[in-house]
Design a protein around this motif. Structure first.
Motif, PDB file in Angstrom:
ATOM      1  N   ASN A 196      13.292   4.048 -10.356  1.00 35.90           N
ATOM      2  CA  ASN A 196      13.168   4.542  -8.983  1.00 35.90           C
ATOM      3  C   ASN A 196      11.716   4.415  -8.540  1.00 35.90           C
ATOM      4  OD1 ASN A 196      13.048   6.211  -6.600  1.00 35.90           O
ATOM      5  ND2 ASN A 196      14.982   7.125  -7.245  1.00 35.90           N
ATOM      6  N   LYS A 197      11.408   3.316  -7.876  1.00 37.98           N
ATOM      7  CA  LYS A 197      10.022   3.044  -7.482  1.00 37.98           C
ATOM      8  C   LYS A 197       9.529   4.026  -6.421  1.00 37.98           C
ATOM      9  CE  LYS A 197      10.374  -1.877  -8.503  1.00 37.98           C
ATOM     10  NZ  LYS A 197      10.334  -3.240  -7.945  1.00 37.98           N
ATOM     11  N   ALA A 198      10.425   4.462  -5.546  1.00 36.87           N
ATOM     12  CA  ALA A 198      10.024   5.400  -4.488  1.00 36.87           C
ATOM     13  C   ALA A 198       9.546   6.717  -5.096  1.00 36.87           C
ATOM     14  CB  ALA A 198      11.187   5.651  -3.533  1.00 36.87           C
ATOM     15  N   ASN A 199      10.293   7.230  -6.070  1.00 36.30           N
ATOM     16  CA  ASN A 199       9.879   8.464  -6.737  1.00 36.30           C
ATOM     17  C   ASN A 199       8.597   8.259  -7.537  1.00 36.30           C
ATOM     18  OD1 ASN A 199      12.089   9.680  -5.658  1.00 36.30           O
ATOM     19  ND2 ASN A 199      13.095  10.172  -7.588  1.00 36.30           N
ATOM     20  N   GLY A 200       8.446   7.071  -8.132  1.00 29.58           N
ATOM     21  CA  GLY A 200       7.219   6.759  -8.864  1.00 29.58           C
ATOM     22  C   GLY A 200       6.000   6.795  -7.969  1.00 29.58           C
ATOM     23  N   ALA A 201       6.151   6.259  -6.732  1.00 26.86           N
ATOM     24  CA  ALA A 201       5.035   6.296  -5.781  1.00 26.86           C
ATOM     25  C   ALA A 201       4.697   7.733  -5.382  1.00 26.86           C
ATOM     26  CB  ALA A 201       5.394   5.470  -4.543  1.00 26.86           C
TER      27      ALA A 201
END
Length: 761
Positions: free
Chosen positions: A179-184
């Protein structure tokens, strides 16, 4: 909307969703909405209503219901107030079920559970601000009233707190997976998480998920960060050298080298330099962190290994396949291979040179072919082969559909770009790829490691085609027959000797079926490349028909009147020639099922990337004539010697560009590239002002514009996407920025007054 309906309210202009409120809908409703959006109402405000099903509301209620328990724990712990056993159990239970909530797996142990991530639920946890709360819970024991440290947490009386910290870290990890959005979102919490590295509470795993494929974070890596992880790696490996201690830390270090398949030059250079030369204590000692290897008798690979004899340690050489059987040890060695592979991605010449000194082409090939090695280790060696020897100089991508032809004496031959690759070097690799694919036409879902190996072999196969190393009709036909059988999901098995209980079993996405779906997507990508080659052969055949017709028309023109039309025999011959066009390189020849039927089957899989690629192939299967006519309209047939010279001159410029392009460009490379780009920019116009349409078309068909775009991507990575502060730019940064400007000038001239080039770019 009925009174019992539940709905989301979205602000149309800002695309933001408004949160629910207990305030009754009434006269103040409009004013309340204004306050949520902005303090200055403006014309054009609009809101959209979206219906929500009951399950979504139940999920929201569950996540919101967890918050009070966690908040109570954090506040009491920070203030030093006692918590009852029931409160501890409540927090532990809530964290466990949050981990179950965001993942799909049969493993009920929350600390080892992986499975498939449920993206919508991960996003819901993030939206409800649980990330800051979980970070506060992790921070409270160490910065609150208790003031615990690494030694204190080993005390048995703090065991409930330690368990909750582990579960909190695991919850964060589960919410960040894939989950790239949560990583950001989690980037701003990096300092707080890094403070707990070394406490063995699971913060390392959370850091890895934040770093994973996060280009913006990884591109700002400093030497101090790499040193920190290297020292931690050396410490863990020195305390446990004979069982491969530190393998997880090594996996973290490898992440600094690449993001989403793109190399990060600065991180790659720092990591490979420090990893291969790191020494502890006596500077005369050999490097500590990697295993020396050698090849003997042309096929046996030997590796140096630490062995425990009583309380002492000694080193000895042993065959790699024997080494791979030792419990736990290969985990470190696999991460070592992964790190070397990641450091070479993007053709990092500095890293490639260093890795080549350790692993020769023959050594890697022997390891890939060795069936006695674990499939996961062979898969890592496939990736090492790809990044060090295959996707590296002098190989270059060649246009599989070549739209520039020479009107020769006997045939309208496609102009093939001359590459510097030594194709004979990869004959053994091609032989292995074909033999492996033939022996694995039936995929077994339960063999996850073998399916990952198959995926790596397919990736090598795709790159061999991209670099023009498959050229003959016969070898491509053999390859497509095998790939067609592998793509057919009706032959797949859930386990050795077992059949599927139902068709839906292979379509549902699970931990076992996902690698197989990825393999099928890779096969579809390869078949797409084969369709380009097929179209290229058909285009050549069609142009030859046209040339033959033109020659016969010239003969007829010189004959007496009344014989200027084709005879019935000639017409029939041309009819047969046109029919033969679509018999060239059939992709489903010899297959049990037509390719279209197999591709339609792909649409039922619960894997969006596979479905997308399959749909494109289905469209191409039903538009072969349209594709051929469109390609014929765009083709350039060169007959004048000066036109052919211009093309070859541009091809040589392209070779020069590829020679100097890499993620580690020196000042000399940048100067050479600036010279080439400047010359190409001049060729786009006739007098410096009017565009030269012919030269623009040659540049489009030869792929020069693609090389310039790729160069811009590399420059963005080297410059970090940021402008240097005035007075602080180095000489090489200035040269990079000058080259970047020249690239944009070239592209501007490339599309000037050319609708086709504008569409292409």
């Amino acid at each position: 909307v009925t009174t019992s309906s539940v709905f989301l309210l979205r602000h149309v202009m800002s695309r933001l969703y408004l949160h629910g409120t207990d305030t009754p809908l009434g006269a103040s409703f409009k004013a309340m909405l204004r306050l949520h959006v902005s303090t200055q109402p403006y014309a054009g405000d609009g809101f959209a209503l979206s219906r929500v099903d009951g399950s979504a509301m139940a999920e929201l209620d569950y996540v919101v219901g967890v918050i009070p328990s966690l908040l109570n724990y954090e506040e009491k712990l920070r203030a030093g107030k006692p918590l009852s056993d029931a409160e501890y159990r409540d927090v532990e239970s809530n964290l466990k079920y949050l981990i179950y909530f965001v993942s799909k797996s049969s493993d009920l142990d929350p600390l080892t559970r992986t499975g498939l991530a449920i993206t919508s639920r991960q996003q819901l946890v993030c939206e409800q601000k649980l990330f800051p709360l979980l970070i506060a819970m992790l921070d409270a024991p160490f910065k609150g009233a208790l003031q615990l440290d690494a030694k204190a947490i080993k005390d048995k009386k703090y065991k409930p707190i330690v368990e909750i910290c582990k579960l909190a870290n695991r919850t964060l990890w589960a919410c960040l997976r894939d989950n790239k959005a949560n990583g950001a979102t989690m980037v701003r919490f990096l300092p707080a998480i890094q403070e707990q590295v070394g406490y063995k509470l699971g913060s390392n795993e959370v850091l890895r998920e934040i770093y994973r494929d996060n280009f913006e974070v990884l591109s700002r890596t400093t030497s101090d960060q790499i040193d920190f992880w290297m020292k931690m790696l050396a410490k863990r490996k020195s305390t446990d050298p004979h069982t491969g201690g530190g393998w997880q830390t090594l996996g973290t270090i490898a992440m600094f080298c690449q993001a989403n398949g793109r190399g990060i030059p600065l991180g790659q250079r720092m990591v490979i330099d420090k990893f291969l030369t790191y020494k502890q204590g006596d500077p005369k000692k050999r490097p500590d962190l990697h295993h020396p290897v050698r090849i003997e008798s042309g096929s046996v690979v030997w590796i140096e290994h630490f062995e425990k004899v009583g309380d002492a340690l000694r080193t000895r050489w042993m065959p790699l396949e024997d080494f791979a059987r030792i419990s736990k040890v290969p985990r470190y060695y696999q991460r070592e291979i992964q790190l070397m592979s990641a450091s070479c991605i993007g053709r990092n010449r500095h890293a490639i040179r260093m890795v080549m000194e350790i692993y020769s082409y023959d050594m890697i090939l022997r390891c890939i072919e060795n069936k006695n090695l674990p499939a996961s280790l062979r898969s890592d060696f496939c990736k090492l082969m790809l990044s060090v020897y295959l996707d590296a100089d002098p190989q270059e991508a060649v246009p599989l559909l070549n739209k520039t032809r020479i009107w020769g004496e006997s045939t309208a031959e496609p102009i093939r770009r001359v590459t510097r690759a030594s194709r004979s070097d990869f004959s053994q690799l091609k032989r292995f790829v074909y033999q492996y694919l033939v022996s694995h036409e039936v995929q077994i879902m339960s063999s996850r490691d073998h399916n990952e190996l198959t995926l790596s072999v397919l990736s090598i196969c795709r790159h061999l085609i991209i670099f023009g190393l498959y050229t003959g009709v016969e070898e491509i036909s053999l390859l497509t027959k095998t790939l067609g059988r592998m793509l057919d999901g009706t032959t797949d098995l859930p386990a050795e000797g077992k059949a599927f209980l139902s068709e839906a079993d292979r379509f549902n996405k699970t931990e076992e079926t996902l690698p197989v779906m990825k393999c099928k997507r890779e096969i579809c990508l390869i078949l797409g490349l084969c369709m380009d080659i097929q179209l290229d052969f058909r285009l050549s055949h069609l142009i030859n028909i046209g040339r033959r017709f033109a020659r016969e028309q010239e003969v007829l023109a010189s004959t007496p009147k009344g014989t200027k039309t084709l005879s019935k025999t000639q017409e029939h011959r041309y009819e047969e020639m046109f029919k033969a066009l679509f018999d060239i390189l059939p992709l489903d020849a010899g297959a049990e099922r037509p390719l279209v039927s197999v591709l339609l089957d792909m649409l039922l899989y619960d894997h969006r990337p596979l479905v997308t690629v399959a749909l494109k192939l289905i469209d191409r299967c039903f538009s072969t004539r349209r594709e051929l006519i469109a390609a014929l309209k765009e083709v350039q047939v060169l007959s004048r010697s000066q036109d052919i010279q211009v093309y070859y001159m541009m091809s040589s410029k392209l070779l020069q560009m590829n020679k100097h392009m890499s993620t580690t460009m020196s000042l000399d490379d940048l100067d050479a590239l600036k010279e080439v780009i400047s010359e190409l920019a001049l060729l786009t116009s006739t007098d410096g002002k009017s565009p030269n349409a012919y030269h623009q078309a040659v540049m489009r068909n030869s792929g020069i514009y693609q090389a310039v775009v790729e160069l811009l991507r590399m420059l963005r990575g080297l410059l970090g996407g940021h402008k240097s502060a005035p007075g602080l730019a180095t000489e090489i940064d200035v040269s990079r920025m000058e080259l970047r400007t020249m690239c944009y000038v070239f592209l501007k001239r490339f599309v000037q007054e050319s609708a086709e080039n504008q569409r292409t770019l």
